[in-house]
Write an enzyme that holds these catalytic residues in place. Structure first.
Site, PDB file in Angstrom:
ATOM      1  N   HIS A 181     -11.625  -5.252   8.316  1.00 28.72           N
ATOM      2  CA  HIS A 181     -12.323  -4.979   7.053  1.00 28.72           C
ATOM      3  C   HIS A 181     -13.458  -3.980   7.244  1.00 28.72           C
ATOM      4  CE1 HIS A 181     -10.219  -8.666   5.998  1.00 28.72           C
ATOM      5  NE2 HIS A 181     -10.460  -8.425   4.729  1.00 28.72           N
ATOM      6  N   GLU A 228       0.815  -1.221   0.000  1.00 27.59           N
ATOM      7  CA  GLU A 228       0.000   0.000   0.000  1.00 27.59           C
ATOM      8  C   GLU A 228       0.847   1.268   0.000  1.00 27.59           C
ATOM      9  OE1 GLU A 228      -0.451  -2.628   1.925  1.00 27.59           O
ATOM     10  OE2 GLU A 228      -2.272  -3.447   1.038  1.00 27.59           O
TER      11      GLU A 228
END
Ligand SMILES: Cc1ncc(C[n+]2csc(CCOP(=O)(O)OP(=O)(O)O)c2C)c(N)n1
Lengths: 356, 389
Positions: A151, A82
């Site tokens: 999540h 990322e």
């Protein structure tokens, strides 16, 4: 100023008959996909990259078909990293591109946080505007989908706390389309929070018509502009992103009990639309902020503070908050205890020191 | 796929012309500490004019370091991370690049940025303690000097990738220190560069310390250049105090990148002769003897000996170079003696392209405060507050 040419859309449920014929049902996800495709078609410098966004079309299929249509130079998979995605996007934006990156899930954007905070947010300022970073960080965000841990984070406060970032959270299909297009067109970096639980929500919209509206410059500006999602006179619910439908449902339930509740959908967390929010609260005299993130040191706290500072003399009661608990996001079996619910919102509304 | 391995056949990208990813066993050296030429099977000695030109910049670089240190001592600059002893790396990094290329420096690479052509006073803006970078990165294609370690390496990859997509011949040279190679962003940058096969030269100045931490506590790889093989790109080790070798090795890596050969990792073995910054006490972690051992390897004396032996460097030329260096130093001194005028309104100017309502309000608040201060000097603070209510 906010909704000059458009009727407020009011939530995510399909509203048959609310618009002229020719419209088809579209999901929030499809609108985002269309916004990406239309932006890429309109501007060759727009690129899309991230993890699994190419062949697969993203784990939520938001980038579905983009590689097939625009080629793998325009929509491509990166190595799984990322900070790498974010850092490369910075360089590409420095060098004439408009990268849109997808962080696969809210909590997996944290490895990129350093790049976002130290560079994305600061580069234009530390170069006195000589380096603009017209990039968009798309983040599937927040809970309500029965996801496993890591999540379902609501991470907006981290970004909203960082000067230099524009932070958006759409709640309707039309806004999803228009706001993503506006974000991509913005000269400033935008954190674009996509409420996961709204991905499959539907509205009757003609995406081709939305494209024409946007490209003709007829879509009213949404960055920095909140909208009255439901008008009312007794109290204001202030919300954004995933909590807007819940706030609207609460307002509908309150109406059955004879209370007229106005719902503000912020859409844009940064810049914040004090004007629309305060105009509403001054009218109603009562307000509840509804947001899914833990309440402590949150965007909700900030809104409460702003409203008290600016609308103090109009307030009939303290401004209240209905937020997530101050705990890590819970398991799917427990998340409904955590999420702001219609009942919790109605309880808060009841607590607004009514005279009767 | 995009970038990465060339189409068809097994992966054969990321190799040097002779097909080797591994760096040379010893750092490449073309001019030894005694100023004698060494032949190398792979790298040719740059020609005399090129060496002489670079030598002049080396002399200027040393002078800039000395001047900046002095200005910190006088309180005219907030901090200066000196590259004394590393000037050959600084100069080579800048001069191997063409006008279309980009340089990504760190806080220590002031001399490289100046060598690239950026006005020294602008370069020193950040180190004076200002909030902005001082120069326009696009003007000379030099990114802002990076403080968060290794983060800029990824930006370099992005710039290179964008150029590659547009078919431009741009090469990006990105600098970092030995300590920075331990950061995750270093890994991600090298991996991205290799996978996307972009024209980046990663240039590590291994000066043996990250503040106080020696290289052995940073990495146990055979060398930092050896890390390259893990990413499928060539690595090379070069004597970081040998201007000639640096020009040859970095020049070759830049050429390779420009010819579509992808990224390279170059490790220069050098030494930080002074403290990390003026705030650091280097005696706590290394002895004077350790530092002394590097004195004979000085990049300037070595190149000077070499050039003088060839009669490329004459007394007159030396005098001229010294005068040029003095002129640069004098300009820096003069510039830093001038007080900068600060404009508080600027604080709000560049955060967003268009000021938000909130920033407009805050700018107005500050403007009013300043107007009040200017109007009624001596107004007690409490009165001012009361007025506002
Ligand atoms: C991410 C990050 N962590 C810590 C620091 C503080 N810091 C500044 S310089 C430095 C040492 C860097 O050493 P090295 O990469 O070898 O470069 P050198 O200073 O030797 O040129 C440290 C730890 C920083 N700037 N960025």
């Amino acid at each position: 100023m906010t909704q000059t040419t458009e009727a407020p859309t009011g939530g995510v449920a399909a509203r048959p008959g609310a618009a002229p014929g020719g419209r088809v049902t579209s999901t929030f996800a499809k609108a985002l996909n269309a916004a990406l495709a239309d932006s890429m078609a309109a501007d060759a410098s727009v690129l899309m990259f991230g993890e699994d966004v190419g062949t697969l079309g993203g784990v939520f299929r938001i980038t579905d078909g983009l590689t097939a249509r625009f080629g793998e130079e325009r929509c491509f998979d990166t190595p799984l990293a990322e900070a790498g995605i974010m850092g490369m996007a910075i360089g590409m934006a420095m060098n004439g591109m408009k990268p849109v990156v997808e962080m696969q899930f809210d909590a997996f954007a944290y490895p990129a946080f350093e790049q976002v905070v130290s560079h994305v947010a600061k580069m234009p300022n530390r170069t006195k505007g000589k380096v603009r970073l017209p990039l968009v960080i798309r983040i599937p965000y927040a809970g309500g989908i029965g996801g496993v841990e890591h999540h379902c984070d609501s991470s907006e406060a981290y970004y909203a706390h960082t000067p230099g970032l524009t932070v958006l959270a759409p709640a309707t299909v039309r806004d999803a389309y228009f706001m993503l297009r506006e974000a991509i067109a913005s000269p400033d970096p935008v954190v674009f929070l996509e409420p996961k639980k709204l991905y499959w929500s539907k509205e009757e919209v003609d995406l081709a018509e939305l494209r024409r509206t946007f490209e003709a410059g007829q879509a009213p500006r949404r960055i920095g502009k909140a909208v009255v999602a439901r008008p009312g006179t007794d109290a204001t619910l202030i919300s954004y992103g995933p909590s807007v439908p819940t706030a609207l449902a609460a307002a509908a339930a309150a109406a059955e009990e004879g209370r007229s509740i106005e719902v503000i959908d912020l859409r844009s967390i940064v810049p914040f639309d004090d004007e629309t929010v305060c105009a509403s609260v001054r009218r109603t005299g009562r307000a509840v902020v509804v947001a899914e993130a833990p309440g402590f040191v949150s965007v909700a706290s900030e809104i409460v503070a702003r409203v008290q500072e600016r609308c103090f003399h109009s307030l009939a009661a303290p401004v209240l908050r209905v937020t997530g608990f101050d705990i890590p996001y819970p398991s799917p079996k427990l998340e409904h205890f955590y999420l702001p619910s219609v009942d919790r919102i109605l309880d808060a509304v009841d607590d607004l020191q009514w005279e009767d | 796929m995009l970038g990465g391995a060339p189409e068809g056949g097994p992966y054969d990208g990321g190799t040097t012309p002779d097909g080797v990813l591994l760096p040379s066993a010893e750092p490449v050296q073309l001019v030894d500490p005694d100023g004698h030429h060494h032949t190398d099977g792979r790298y040719l000695l740059p020609d005399g004019d090129r060496l002489l030109d670079a030598y002049g910049r080396l002399v200027a670089g040393r002078r800039i370091n000395d001047q900046a240190n002095a200005l910190v001592r006088q309180g005219r600059m907030a901090v200066y991370p000196s590259s004394h002893g590393q000037e050959a790396c600084q100069v080579a990094a800048a001069v191997v690049l063409g006008a279309e290329d980009w340089l990504f420096p760190t806080y220590r690479d002031t001399v490289a940025v100046i060598t690239r052509g950026v006005d020294p006073l602008q370069v020193l803006t950040l180190l004076r303690g200002d909030w902005h970078s001082g120069y326009d990165p696009h003007e000379h294609r030099v990114a802002t000097q990076a403080t968060p370690l290794a983060t800029q390496l990824l930006h370099a990859v992005g710039v290179a990738h964008a150029a590659k997509l547009r078919g431009e011949p741009t090469v990006v040279l990105a600098m970092c220190g030995d300590g920075a190679t331990s950061e995750g962003d270093f890994h991600e940058a090298l991996n991205f560069a290799a996978v996307f096969h972009v024209p980046v030269v990663f240039f590590v100045q291994n000066n043996e310390f990250a503040i106080s931490v020696p290289l052995r506590n940073q990495s146990v790889a055979p060398s930092l250049a050896h890390k390259a093989i893990g990413y499928g790109m060539p690595g090379e080790r070069v004597d970081g105090n040998d201007l000639a070798a640096l020009l040859a090795v970095l020049g070759a890596a830049v050429d390779r990148a420009r010819d579509g050969g992808g990224p390279t990792l170059v490790e220069a073995h050098t030494y930080r002769m002074q403290a990390h910054t003026n705030a650091d006490d280097a005696t706590r972690y290394r002895s004077a003897d350790d530092v002394e051992r590097w004195v004979p390897k000085d990049p300037i004396t070595r190149m000077r000996t070499y050039l003088r032996a060839l009669d490329l460097l004459t007394d007159e030329k030396e005098q001229a170079l010294a005068d040029e260096a003095d002129a640069i130093a004098a300009a820096i001194r003069k510039g830093l003696n001038t007080e900068v005028t600060v404009n508080p309104a600027e604080l709000f100017e560049y955060v967003y392209t268009e000021k938000t309502t909130q920033l407009r309000e805050q700018a107005e608040q500050l403007r009013e405060e300043l107007a009040r201060d200017a109007a009624g000097a001596g107004t007690p603070a409490d009165d001012t507050k009361a007025e506002r209510r």
